[in-house]
Write a protein that holds these residues in place. Structure first.
Motif, PDB file in Angstrom:
ATOM      1  N   VAL A   7       0.853  -1.185   0.000  1.00 49.51           N
ATOM      2  CA  VAL A   7       0.000   0.000   0.000  1.00 49.51           C
ATOM      3  C   VAL A   7       0.887   1.233   0.000  1.00 49.51           C
ATOM      4  O   VAL A   7       1.921   1.270   0.664  1.00 49.51           O
ATOM      5  CB  VAL A   7      -0.934   0.001   1.233  1.00 49.51           C
ATOM      6  CG1 VAL A   7      -1.737   1.288   1.303  1.00 49.51           C
ATOM      7  CG2 VAL A   7      -1.860  -1.195   1.181  1.00 49.51           C
ATOM      8  N   THR A  23      -4.681   0.386 -10.307  1.00 44.09           N
ATOM      9  CA  THR A  23      -4.515   0.446  -8.858  1.00 44.09           C
ATOM     10  C   THR A  23      -5.856   0.264  -8.175  1.00 44.09           C
ATOM     11  O   THR A  23      -6.905   0.264  -8.823  1.00 44.09           O
ATOM     12  CB  THR A  23      -3.850   1.771  -8.428  1.00 44.09           C
ATOM     13  OG1 THR A  23      -3.453   1.676  -7.065  1.00 44.09           O
ATOM     14  CG2 THR A  23      -4.753   2.962  -8.627  1.00 44.09           C
ATOM     15  N   ARG A  24      -5.809   0.115  -6.870  1.00 49.63           N
ATOM     16  CA  ARG A  24      -7.020   0.007  -6.059  1.00 49.63           C
ATOM     17  C   ARG A  24      -6.967   1.029  -4.928  1.00 49.63           C
ATOM     18  O   ARG A  24      -5.937   1.187  -4.289  1.00 49.63           O
ATOM     19  CB  ARG A  24      -7.150  -1.380  -5.442  1.00 49.63           C
ATOM     20  CG  ARG A  24      -7.489  -2.452  -6.443  1.00 49.63           C
ATOM     21  CD  ARG A  24      -7.659  -3.803  -5.761  1.00 49.63           C
ATOM     22  NE  ARG A  24      -7.936  -4.830  -6.738  1.00 49.63           N
ATOM     23  CZ  ARG A  24      -9.145  -5.139  -7.196  1.00 49.63           C
ATOM     24  NH1 ARG A  24     -10.195  -4.489  -6.728  1.00 49.63           N
ATOM     25  NH2 ARG A  24      -9.306  -6.082  -8.089  1.00 49.63           N
ATOM     26  N   LEU A  25      -8.090   1.683  -4.703  1.00 46.11           N
ATOM     27  CA  LEU A  25      -8.223   2.570  -3.556  1.00 46.11           C
ATOM     28  C   LEU A  25      -8.467   1.703  -2.336  1.00 46.11           C
ATOM     29  O   LEU A  25      -9.421   0.921  -2.302  1.00 46.11           O
ATOM     30  CB  LEU A  25      -9.390   3.543  -3.770  1.00 46.11           C
ATOM     31  CG  LEU A  25      -9.696   4.494  -2.614  1.00 46.11           C
ATOM     32  CD1 LEU A  25      -8.526   5.452  -2.372  1.00 46.11           C
ATOM     33  CD2 LEU A  25     -10.981   5.266  -2.901  1.00 46.11           C
ATOM     34  N   ARG A  26      -7.591   1.814  -1.336  1.00 45.83           N
ATOM     35  CA  ARG A  26      -7.705   1.018  -0.107  1.00 45.83           C
ATOM     36  C   ARG A  26      -8.251   1.828   1.063  1.00 45.83           C
ATOM     37  O   ARG A  26      -8.812   1.281   1.991  1.00 45.83           O
ATOM     38  CB  ARG A  26      -6.341   0.443   0.276  1.00 45.83           C
ATOM     39  CG  ARG A  26      -5.755  -0.491  -0.742  1.00 45.83           C
ATOM     40  CD  ARG A  26      -6.582  -1.733  -0.830  1.00 45.83           C
ATOM     41  NE  ARG A  26      -5.941  -2.700  -1.718  1.00 45.83           N
ATOM     42  CZ  ARG A  26      -6.314  -3.944  -1.804  1.00 45.83           C
ATOM     43  NH1 ARG A  26      -7.311  -4.399  -1.093  1.00 45.83           N
ATOM     44  NH2 ARG A  26      -5.709  -4.757  -2.646  1.00 45.83           N
ATOM     45  N   ASP A  45     -11.317   7.303 -12.929  1.00 44.89           N
ATOM     46  CA  ASP A  45     -10.392   6.484 -13.690  1.00 44.89           C
ATOM     47  C   ASP A  45      -9.653   7.394 -14.677  1.00 44.89           C
ATOM     48  O   ASP A  45     -10.276   8.242 -15.309  1.00 44.89           O
ATOM     49  CB  ASP A  45     -11.157   5.393 -14.438  1.00 44.89           C
ATOM     50  CG  ASP A  45     -10.236   4.437 -15.154  1.00 44.89           C
ATOM     51  OD1 ASP A  45      -9.803   3.460 -14.531  1.00 44.89           O
ATOM     52  OD2 ASP A  45      -9.939   4.687 -16.345  1.00 44.89           O
ATOM     53  N   GLY A  71     -10.982  -3.227  -1.922  1.00 49.24           N
ATOM     54  CA  GLY A  71     -10.947  -1.822  -2.300  1.00 49.24           C
ATOM     55  C   GLY A  71     -11.729  -1.550  -3.569  1.00 49.24           C
ATOM     56  O   GLY A  71     -12.520  -2.364  -4.028  1.00 49.24           O
ATOM     57  N   MET A  78      -5.601   6.337 -11.535  1.00 51.85           N
ATOM     58  CA  MET A  78      -6.468   7.179 -10.709  1.00 51.85           C
ATOM     59  C   MET A  78      -6.112   8.650 -10.878  1.00 51.85           C
ATOM     60  O   MET A  78      -4.942   9.005 -10.949  1.00 51.85           O
ATOM     61  CB  MET A  78      -6.298   6.794  -9.231  1.00 51.85           C
ATOM     62  CG  MET A  78      -7.143   7.586  -8.271  1.00 51.85           C
ATOM     63  SD  MET A  78      -6.730   7.252  -6.541  1.00 51.85           S
ATOM     64  CE  MET A  78      -7.237   5.567  -6.363  1.00 51.85           C
ATOM     65  N   VAL A  91      -4.688   9.564  -0.104  1.00 50.93           N
ATOM     66  CA  VAL A  91      -5.317   8.353  -0.619  1.00 50.93           C
ATOM     67  C   VAL A  91      -4.359   7.191  -0.442  1.00 50.93           C
ATOM     68  O   VAL A  91      -3.155   7.326  -0.665  1.00 50.93           O
ATOM     69  CB  VAL A  91      -5.760   8.517  -2.089  1.00 50.93           C
ATOM     70  CG1 VAL A  91      -6.877   9.516  -2.214  1.00 50.93           C
ATOM     71  CG2 VAL A  91      -4.619   8.905  -2.989  1.00 50.93           C
ATOM     72  N   ILE A  93      -3.400   3.591  -1.741  1.00 54.47           N
ATOM     73  CA  ILE A  93      -3.600   2.783  -2.941  1.00 54.47           C
ATOM     74  C   ILE A  93      -2.610   1.634  -2.983  1.00 54.47           C
ATOM     75  O   ILE A  93      -1.587   1.641  -2.290  1.00 54.47           O
ATOM     76  CB  ILE A  93      -3.431   3.640  -4.223  1.00 54.47           C
ATOM     77  CG1 ILE A  93      -2.026   4.239  -4.299  1.00 54.47           C
ATOM     78  CG2 ILE A  93      -4.486   4.714  -4.296  1.00 54.47           C
ATOM     79  CD1 ILE A  93      -1.714   4.946  -5.598  1.00 54.47           C
ATOM     80  N   ASP A  94      -2.919   0.641  -3.820  1.00 54.17           N
ATOM     81  CA  ASP A  94      -1.943  -0.395  -4.138  1.00 54.17           C
ATOM     82  C   ASP A  94      -0.861   0.243  -4.975  1.00 54.17           C
ATOM     83  O   ASP A  94      -1.148   1.055  -5.852  1.00 54.17           O
ATOM     84  CB  ASP A  94      -2.568  -1.534  -4.940  1.00 54.17           C
ATOM     85  CG  ASP A  94      -3.421  -2.445  -4.104  1.00 54.17           C
ATOM     86  OD1 ASP A  94      -3.308  -2.412  -2.866  1.00 54.17           O
ATOM     87  OD2 ASP A  94      -4.221  -3.206  -4.685  1.00 54.17           O
ATOM     88  N   LYS A  95       0.386  -0.136  -4.733  1.00 57.83           N
ATOM     89  CA  LYS A  95       1.447   0.440  -5.564  1.00 57.83           C
ATOM     90  C   LYS A  95       1.961  -0.530  -6.580  1.00 57.83           C
ATOM     91  O   LYS A  95       1.608  -1.666  -6.598  1.00 57.83           O
ATOM     92  CB  LYS A  95       2.595   0.953  -4.720  1.00 57.83           C
ATOM     93  CG  LYS A  95       3.348  -0.089  -3.947  1.00 57.83           C
ATOM     94  CD  LYS A  95       4.495   0.557  -3.235  1.00 57.83           C
ATOM     95  CE  LYS A  95       5.373  -0.520  -2.617  1.00 57.83           C
ATOM     96  NZ  LYS A  95       6.547  -0.032  -2.023  1.00 57.83           N
TER      97      LYS A  95
END
Length: 95
Positions: A7, A23-26, A45, A71, A78, A91, A93-95
């Motif tokens: 993250v 990516t995903r918002l966590r 997006d 997420g 993003m 924010v 996010i997944d990196k």
């Protein structure tokens, strides 16, 4: 228990790209500027400008939220399309 992924915390203060790739918002932290109006953040997006998350915070408050499960997926990256009455937003996010 295994980690689901790395993250990364990204602090944003203006509109524009947050992360270029998938990516995903966590989670996120929104801090109101205390200027008399509620604050807000809109995340889209990068590729097709689909709004995938909108968050609000009351005037003079801080809002923190962890997104459950996997997420929110941002397949084309993003970007922040709107940020109002916030000192900043962080924010996760997944990196």
């Amino acid at each position: 228990m295994a980690n689901k992924g790395d993250v990364k915390a990204v602090r944003v203060t203006a509109t524009g790209a947050v992360f270029a790739g998938r990516t995903r918002l966590r989670g996120l932290i929104l801090a109101s500027d205390g200027g008399g109006s509620a604050g807000g953040l809109t995340l889209q997006d990068n590729t097709d400008s689909t709004t995938l998350f909108q968050g609000d915070v009351p005037d003079g408050d801080v809002f923190a939220f962890n997104i459950p499960e996997d997420g929110i997926l941002f397949p084309g990256g993003m970007k922040v399309s709107a940020i109002t009455n916030l000192t900043a937003a962080t924010v996760l996010i997944d990196k």
